[in-house]
Design a protein around this motif. Sequence first.
Motif, short mmCIF file in Angstrom:
data_model
loop_
_atom_site.label_atom_id
_atom_site.label_comp_id
_atom_site.label_asym_id
_atom_site.label_seq_id
_atom_site.Cartn_x
_atom_site.Cartn_y
_atom_site.Cartn_z
N LEU A 144 -81.81 19.11 61.81
CA LEU A 144 -81.37 19.47 60.42
C LEU A 144 -82.43 20.72 60.14
O LEU A 144 -83.83 20.56 60.14
CB LEU A 144 -81.76 18.37 59.63
N ASN A 145 -81.64 21.76 59.71
CA ASN A 145 -82.64 23.16 59.58
C ASN A 145 -83.43 23.44 60.51
O ASN A 145 -84.67 23.75 60.08
CB ASN A 145 -83.05 22.78 58.10
N SER A 169 -73.79 20.17 50.48
CA SER A 169 -74.30 20.40 52.15
C SER A 169 -73.75 19.37 52.72
O SER A 169 -73.52 18.11 52.38
CB SER A 169 -75.66 20.29 52.27
N SER A 209 -74.73 18.39 55.82
CA SER A 209 -75.77 17.86 56.75
C SER A 209 -77.00 17.42 55.94
O SER A 209 -77.58 16.65 56.25
CB SER A 209 -76.03 18.82 57.60
N ASP A 210 -77.18 17.91 54.62
CA ASP A 210 -78.65 17.54 54.21
C ASP A 210 -78.50 16.76 53.18
O ASP A 210 -78.40 17.20 52.03
CB ASP A 210 -79.29 19.06 53.73
#
Length: 158
Positions: free
Chosen positions: A32-33, A62, A64-65
């Motif tokens: 993630l990121n 988001s 994903s986050d």
Amino acid sequence: MTKQAQQTVLAAELPERGQHLAGGVFVTRYWLNGVERALILLADELSGPWGECGVKIEGADSYSDGEANTRAMAEAGSVIAVKALELDGFIPSCLEGQLLMAAKADGLVELRDDRYHWLSSQRSAYYAYYMGFGGGWLTFDVKYGERLARPVRSLPIQ
């Protein structure tokens, strides 16, 4: 003295998937990121609406986050988001929800399949995503619906 929540985990100390880690069950490793992380499913179960229908929450879209989404939701007054953060967790994003489904399909975690679970990813001012863990599908509905939320925690892996 207050117990300090675990902030990171060493790669060499990661348990097998499905085993105890940082107050929950270790689901999987993911990125993630640009940071490799450990996804942990907490035992707590929250219930309530995602938020106010017709209000687009900046910072809660988001895919994903989930932590960023949940923080934005809490700042906008979402009760389930505030409760998740109080548990030192957050409501999973669409991606994190799908990782939970994969762990459930592998028999590593238990998730209720008789109720729908909110995810923290917002689709629009009127809709947010939720997941049905019985069939493993992802869809969206109006934000004011009463649904479960199963908080997770994510730790950077060092």
